[in-house]
Design a protein around this motif. Structure first.
Motif, PDB file in Angstrom:
ATOM      1  N   GLY A 289       0.789  -1.226   0.000  1.00  0.00           N
ATOM      2  CA  GLY A 289       0.000   0.000   0.000  1.00  0.00           C
ATOM      3  C   GLY A 289       0.820   1.274   0.000  1.00  0.00           C
ATOM      4  N   THR A 290       0.111   2.383   0.005  1.00  0.00           N
ATOM      5  CA  THR A 290       0.750   3.692   0.044  1.00  0.00           C
ATOM      6  C   THR A 290       1.105   4.045   1.484  1.00  0.00           C
ATOM      7  N   TRP A 377       1.833  11.725  -1.055  1.00  0.00           N
ATOM      8  CA  TRP A 377       2.155  10.480  -1.750  1.00  0.00           C
ATOM      9  C   TRP A 377       2.132  10.684  -3.266  1.00  0.00           C
ATOM     10  N   LYS A 422       0.526   0.384  -5.428  1.00  0.00           N
ATOM     11  CA  LYS A 422       0.786   1.655  -4.744  1.00  0.00           C
ATOM     12  C   LYS A 422       1.043   2.823  -5.685  1.00  0.00           C
ATOM     13  N   THR A 581       6.484   1.155   1.801  1.00  0.00           N
ATOM     14  CA  THR A 581       5.163   1.374   2.403  1.00  0.00           C
ATOM     15  C   THR A 581       5.178   1.145   3.908  1.00  0.00           C
TER      16      THR A 581
END
Length: 613
Positions: A289-290, A377, A422, A581
Motif C-alpha cells: 500500500g501507500t 504520496w 501503490k 510502504t
C-alpha cells in the motif's frame, strides 16, 4: 411429457446455451462460450455436440480454441471478473493431463470468488475399458480419477455416471455460479462413455432460463449496531475490496465517504473504486500500500470493511490496524465475521444505502490529515514516474500515461503487483485488473484475453514479467487467431526480481532467482541467458516493438494503441527505487543461520501481530 432424444453432451451444450443471468433488470448470457482442447476424453462427446450445434460466434455457445487448459480457465476468470461475475465461460478438457492442468485455474477462480464452469472428460463409467490411456489406477477404489483433484478447489463438484443425473447437477451448478456468496469454480466431470450415451430429455430442460442474482439487504438490527459503532468513532477508515466493484457500488461508496468524511483505502481487488485523485482516496492499503493509507490505518479507531476478505497483504499480516474495531459489510458471512467485526451480511451497494448515520461525520482534522498525506504520496509518485532511466516505476509511469482513461492494465505476479498497487493511477473501477488472490504466474496474457473479450471497447495492456511470460505466453496465438487485440508489455529483468528481494530478506541469498548460466565453479552466477522473448512473441504471430528508454517506450506504446492487431512491446528494466510502504509481511526466517540478525528482526515484527478479537 414432450421429450427430446440427445446424447448427454448434446443435452449439456443445448442447456448451457439457454442460461441467462439477471441483476437490476439487465439480462446477459450466463455462459458466453466454451473454451476447449479436445482429446479422447471429450472429442466424441462435448466436441461432437459443439460441432453439431454450430459453435460459431453467432451460435448460443460459441467455441474458442485455447492452447493450454490452465490458461483457458484464466481467460474465463478474466472475462467473468470484468463482467462483475454475471457472465462466464465453460472450459472443456480431455481426461488426464488436460483435466489436471485446470486445477491451478480452478484454485485461482475459487480463491478470488470468480465463477467458471469446468467440464473435464473422465474415465469410463461402465469400467468396461481400463485402464484407459491417462487413467490413474487407485488400488483403494475404482471410483477415483484424476478429476478428484478438482474437488477441493471447486465450490461445486459432481460426476455424471448416468444420464438421469445431469439435470439436477446442471441446476445446482448454475445456482452456485450465480450466487455471489458461494461462487467459484464449478466442476462437472463427464465420463467419456456417458457423454456419448443417448437419453430422452424433458423438453422443458432446454427452455430459456433466467437466474436472478440477488442483492441481499443486511439485517436491520445488524445495520443499527454497525451505525452505532460508526457514530462512536472519530477516526474511521474504509477498506474497499473487490466486492464493491462486483456489486457496482462505487457510486454509493463515494457518496458515503464524501458525506461522512471517511478516507478510503483499497485492496488489490478493490483498487479504482474511487478515482486516484479523489479527496477521500488514500489508494492502496497493506503490505503493497501507500504510505498515506498505511499511516491512517495505524491510527484508525474503526475499520469499515466493504467487500474485502482481509488477506494477509491487506492487514500486513495483522500488524496494520492497531487497536481498531471492525464493521464488515460482505455478501459472504464467512468474510463479514473476520476480526470479530460487527457483521453486515449483504450486498455492498444495498448495505451502504441502508447505513443511516444521522448526519454524523468523522473528525474534520482526521479527514484533512488523510487528504494531506495522500497529496504528499502523489507528489512522490510523480517524481518517480519522471525518472530518465527505465526502472520499473518509470515503465509504469509511461504506461499509465499512454493507457489514458480507456485503458485497462492486467497483471498478476512478481514485483509488479506491488508497484502497481501503490503507484498506478486508476481513473475508474475497471481500469485496474491485477489477480492477487492467487498471484498466479502466467495469468497475465490469458487473463488479459478474457478482459478484452468482455470489454472489447477498451484498450487492454497486459503487463508481464519475463518469469511469467516464460511460464505461459502461448495465448498470444489464441488472441491472434481470434483477431482479439492485446497490447502485451514484456518487462525483462532477467529473473524473479520480487522473490529475489524476498529471498535476500530471509537469508536465502537470491538462490534460483536470476536467469543465468552456470559459472565455471558450478554456481548460478554466470552470464545472463541469451533468451529473446521479443522474437518468441513474434513467432506466435504478434507484432513486436522494442523500447530502450522512456521516450522510445512512449512511442512504442502509442504505436501499439494505434494498431489494430496484437502488439508486444519489449523493454528491459534496471533496478530502481520504489517507495517503501512500511508495512510488514509475515514470511518465516530460519531460527539458525549465518545471518541471525534476520531472525531477530523477524521476531521483533511478530510482536506487532494482533488476533483482532
Amino acid at each position: 411429457m414432450t421429450t427430446i432424444r440427445l446424447t448427454v453432451a448434446q443435452a449439456l451444450v443445448r442447456f448451457l446455451g439457454e442460461q441467462w443471468s439477471e441483476r437490476d433488470g439487465v439480462e446477459q448470457r450466463l455462459i458466453e462460450g466454451c473454451f476447449g482442447i479436445f482429446g479422447h476424453g471429450n472429442v466424441a462427446g462435448v466436441g461432437q455436440a459443439l460441432a453439431e450445434r454450430g459453435a460459431g460466434l453467432g451460435d448460443p455457445l460459441p467455441y474458442y480454441l485455447a492452447r493450454n487448459e490452465q490458461a483457458m480457465v484464466h481467460t474465463a476468470v478474466g472475462f467473468a471478473r470484468t463482467r462483475n461475475r454475471l457472465s462466464t465461460f465453460a472450459c472443456t478438457s480431455s481426461i488426464g493431463p488436460g483435466a489436471t492442468n485446470m486445477v491451478t485455474g480452478a484454485a485461482l477462480a475459487t480463491i478470488n470468488r470468480i465463477p467458471v464452469l469446468l467440464l473435464p472428460g473422465d474415465i469410463f463409467a461402465t469400467r468396461a475399458a481400463g485402464a484407459v490411456l491417462q487413467e490413474l489406477e487407485d488400488p483403494r477404489s475404482y471410483d477415483v480419477s484424476v478429476n478428484d483433484c478438482l474437488r477441493p478447489v471447486s465450490r461445486f463438484f459432481d460426476r455424471i455416471n448416468r444420464p438421469e443425473q445431469l439435470p439436477s447437477a446442471l441446476m445446482a451448478a448454475m445456482r452456485v455460479l450465480t450466487d455471489p456468496a458461494e461462487t467459484g469454480a464449478v466442476t462437472i466431470a463427464l465420463p467419456q462413455d456417458v457423454q456419448a450415451e443417448a437419453y430422452d430429455w424433458p423438453a422443458e430442460m432446454f427452455a430459456r432460463r433466467v437466474w436472478h442474482v440477488a442483492r441481499p439487504i443486511p439485517d436491520a438490527a445488524a445495520v443499527e449496531r454497525a451505525a452505532e459503532a460508526i457514530r462512536r468513532s472519530r477516526r474511521p477508515l474504509i477498506v474497499a475490496g473487490g466486492g464493491v466493484i462486483y456489486s457496482e457500488a462505487w457510486e454509493e461508496l463515494t457518496a458515503f465517504a464524501e458525506s461522512h468524511g471517511v478516507p478510503v483505502g483499497e485492496t488489490q481487488a478493490g483498487k479504482g473504486v474511487l478515482p486516484y485523485d479523489h479527496p477521500c482516496a488514500l489508494g492502496a492499503i497493506g503490505h503493497t500500500g501507500t504510505a498515506a493509507a498505511n499511516a491512517i490505518a495505524r491510527e484508525a479507531d474503526l475499520v469499515i470493511g466493504v467487500g474485502t476478505r482481509y488477506t494477509d497483504f491487506t492487514t500486513a499480516s495483522r500488524t496494520l490496524f492497531g487497536d481498531a474495531r471492525f464493521v464488515n459489510l460482505n455478501v459472504t458471512a464467512f468474510d463479514a465475521a473476520k476480526h470479530a467485526g460487527i457483521m453486515l451480511v449483504g450486498d455492498a451497494r444495498e448495505g451502504l444505502a441502508v447505513l443511516d448515520l444521522d448526519g454524523w461525520t468523522a473528525d474534520p482534522s482526521w479527514t484533512s490529515r488523510a487528504t494531506g498525506l495522500s497529496r504528499a504520496w502523489h507528489d512522490k509518485v510523480s517524481a518517480l514516474y519522471a525518472g530518465e532511466t527505465l526502472t520499473q516505476p518509470v515503465v509504469l509511469g509511461v504506461l499509465n500515461e499512454v493507457a489514458g482513461t480507456d485503458g485497462v492494465v492486467v497483471n498478476a505476479a512478481g514485483s509488479m503487483p506491488g508497484d502497481l498497487h501503490k503507484l498506478w493511477r486508476s481513473s475508474d473501477p475497471k481500469a485496474y485488473h491485477v489477480e492477487y488472490g492467487y498471484s498466479c504466474m502466467g495469468y497475465e496474457i490469458a487473463g488479459g484475453l478474457g478482459v478484452k473479450l468482455a470489454a472489447p471497447e477498451r484498450e487492454v495492456f497486459v503487463l508481464v514479467g519475463d518469469g511469467s511470460y516464460l511460464m505461459m505466453a502461448q495465448e498470444i496465438a489464441t488472441a491472434v487467431q481470434e483477431g482479439v487485440k492485446l497490447i502485451v508489455v514484456i518487462v525483462d529483468n532477467h529473473g524473479f526480481a520480487s522473490i529475489g528481494g524476498l529471498s535476500e530478506s530471509v537469508g536465502a541469498r537470491r538462490l534460483g532467482t536470476a536467469y543465468r548460466r552456470r559459472s565455471p565453479d558450478g554456481g548460478l552466477d554466470g552470464p545472463y541467458l541469451p533468451v529473446d522473448l521479443a522474437a518468441n512473441a513474434a513467432s506466435l504471430g504478434a507484432d513486436v516493438l522494442r523500447a530502450s528508454g522512456p521516450g522510445s517506450l512512449r512511442v512504442a506504446l502509442t504505436k501499439a494503441r494505434e494498431s489494430a492487431v496484437t502488439t508486444v512491446v519489449y523493454v528491459e528494466t534496471v533496478p530502481g527505487p520504489s517507495p517503501d510502504t512500511t508495512a510488514w509481511w509475515d514470511v518465516p526466517v530460519a531460527e539458525v543461520s549465518s545471518t541471525p540478525d534476520l531472525h531477530h528482526r523477524y521476531n521483533e515484527a511478530k510482536r506487532g501481530q494482533r488476533p483482532y478479537l
